[in-house]
Design an enzyme around this catalytic site. Structure first.
Site, PDB file in Angstrom:
ATOM      1  N   LYS A  52      41.300  47.332  51.011  1.00  0.00           N
ATOM      2  CA  LYS A  52      41.646  47.293  50.196  1.00  0.00           C
ATOM      3  C   LYS A  52      42.464  48.568  50.301  1.00  0.00           C
ATOM      4  O   LYS A  52      43.158  48.466  49.909  1.00  0.00           O
ATOM      5  CB  LYS A  52      41.245  47.858  48.604  1.00  0.00           C
ATOM      6  CG  LYS A  52      40.406  46.672  48.527  1.00  0.00           C
ATOM      7  CD  LYS A  52      38.825  46.785  46.815  1.00  0.00           C
ATOM      8  CE  LYS A  52      38.446  46.046  47.047  1.00  0.00           C
ATOM      9  NZ  LYS A  52      37.420  45.701  46.507  1.00  0.00           N
ATOM     10  N   GLN A  96      34.207  50.866  43.606  1.00  0.00           N
ATOM     11  CA  GLN A  96      33.150  49.609  44.559  1.00  0.00           C
ATOM     12  C   GLN A  96      31.224  48.841  44.090  1.00  0.00           C
ATOM     13  O   GLN A  96      30.704  50.178  44.099  1.00  0.00           O
ATOM     14  CB  GLN A  96      33.217  49.514  46.103  1.00  0.00           C
ATOM     15  CG  GLN A  96      33.307  48.595  46.990  1.00  0.00           C
ATOM     16  CD  GLN A  96      33.705  47.412  46.587  1.00  0.00           C
ATOM     17  OE1 GLN A  96      35.031  47.378  46.559  1.00  0.00           O
ATOM     18  NE2 GLN A  96      33.141  46.050  46.818  1.00  0.00           N
ATOM     19  N   ASP A 119      39.739  46.424  38.019  1.00  0.00           N
ATOM     20  CA  ASP A 119      39.003  45.595  38.198  1.00  0.00           C
ATOM     21  C   ASP A 119      38.577  44.677  36.634  1.00  0.00           C
ATOM     22  O   ASP A 119      38.113  44.129  36.938  1.00  0.00           O
ATOM     23  CB  ASP A 119      37.693  46.535  38.647  1.00  0.00           C
ATOM     24  CG  ASP A 119      37.085  46.131  39.715  1.00  0.00           C
ATOM     25  OD1 ASP A 119      37.535  45.504  40.538  1.00  0.00           O
ATOM     26  OD2 ASP A 119      36.540  46.944  40.723  1.00  0.00           O
TER      27      ASP A 119
HETATM   28  N1  GUN Z   1      31.894  44.287  44.826  1.00  0.00           N
HETATM   29  C1  GUN Z   1      31.730  42.801  44.645  1.00  0.00           C
HETATM   30  N2  GUN Z   1      33.270  42.662  44.347  1.00  0.00           N
HETATM   31  C2  GUN Z   1      33.525  43.282  43.615  1.00  0.00           C
HETATM   32  C3  GUN Z   1      35.121  43.943  42.530  1.00  0.00           C
HETATM   33  O1  GUN Z   1      35.520  42.951  42.204  1.00  0.00           O
HETATM   34  N3  GUN Z   1      34.963  44.696  42.700  1.00  0.00           N
HETATM   35  C4  GUN Z   1      34.340  45.787  42.916  1.00  0.00           C
HETATM   36  N4  GUN Z   1      34.480  47.362  42.420  1.00  0.00           N
HETATM   37  N5  GUN Z   1      33.106  45.807  43.616  1.00  0.00           N
HETATM   38  C5  GUN Z   1      32.126  44.678  43.771  1.00  0.00           C
END
Ligand code: GUN
Length: 283
Positions: A52, A96, A119
């Protein structure tokens, strides 16, 4: 042979377009900024967070990373989120997941300001997705929709089967397919005669988190098969929820793992961050 839906290439194209948009926004004094918070040492999460950050650099998006120790308290995390909610240089906030067990995931998601929730996990944004009036598309399902578009298959009127009912993928995926006029079936661990359902799918999205769960004989000839799964096998190799070797012989189009849905999720996050910057007039 099935057409390969190369998420890596599609996402590179989307990120390049976003970079151009970000450059234009900066001329107008709007600077997109993403804050990424990771709590603890989960190795897979660390890889995702690094991806990211790298994508932010590629798109010219400002980023801040907060790597907090495993023993961080819920109150400390909430305090950081509150600070970032009020910070004008931050357009989007991402925590996350998963967070350590002593922290309540729902409380954390609810604390993120909906206009910074890139998200699209906050109940306000989930509700907006439900009614089809949303600012932020959920990243992984949105990436899946882009790959279906890449296959050249129109969703409207098609039998769409989503295997998996998570809040992150399965449920919002079903809504996005429905918004494009697909006939949607959601299957899960209690579904009876699963193969009967999947074999009916013109578009099949697998998001169950079980390695090689969907075999070629469960797939309709010529179907579009999107594999959201990223599973690490004992031999350290990555594999999806779909058994690629048997599936690609039957499918019309299929995503590889890795290099399919994964990079698309990150590209969609960048898209949401740019959108958040415009909404929040970040600087
Ligand atoms: N953990 C697994 N997929 C995701 C996601 O799309 N966003 C976040 N914040 N955590 C995750």
């Amino acid at each position: 042979m099935a057409k390969l839906l190369m998420g890596k290439e599609v996402s590179a194209r989307i990120k390049a377009e976003l970079k151009t948009e970000v450059d234009k926004l900066k001329e107008k004094g709007i600077v997109p900024g993403l804050a990424v918070i990771i709590v603890g040492e989960d190795p897979a999460s660390q890889v995702y967070v690094r991806n990211k950050e790298r994508a932010c650099e590629e798109c010219g998006i400002y980023s801040e990373k907060y790597a907090l120790p495993e023993e961080t308290t819920q109150e400390e995390l909430l305090e950081l989120i509150n600070t970032l909610n009020n910070k004008t240089s931050i357009s989007g906030i991402l925590v996350q997941l998963p967070v350590p067990k002593h922290i309540d995931e729902k409380t954390i998601i609810n604390a993120i300001a909906p206009n910074k929730d890139v998200d699209a996990f906050h109940p306000v944004n989930v509700g907006k997705i439900m009614v089809g009036n949303y600012d932020f598309m959920p990243c992984t399902p949105a990436g899946v929709m882009e790959l279906i578009k890449e296959s050249g298959v129109e969703v409207s009127g098609k039998e769409c089967v989503v295997v998996g009912r998570s809040n992150i993928v399965g449920k919002p995926q079903a809504m996005l397919l429905l918004h494009q006029n697909g006939t949607v079936t959601i299957c899960h661990s209690r579904t009876k005669n699963l193969a009967e359902k999947t074999k009916n799918a013109d578009i099949l999205v697998a998001a169950v988190g079980i390695p090689n769960f969907i075999k070629g004989d469960m797939i309709k000839e010529g179907a579009v098969v999107i594999d959201v799964g990223i599973n690490r096998l004992e031999n350290k190799k990555l594999c999806g929820d779909v058994e690629f070797e048997t599936a690609e012989k039957v499918a019309g189009a299929i995503t590889p793992v890795p290099g399919g849905v994964g990079p698309m999720t990150v590209a969609m996050l960048m898209k949401n961050t740019v959108k958040a910057a415009i909404i929040n007039k970040s600087k």
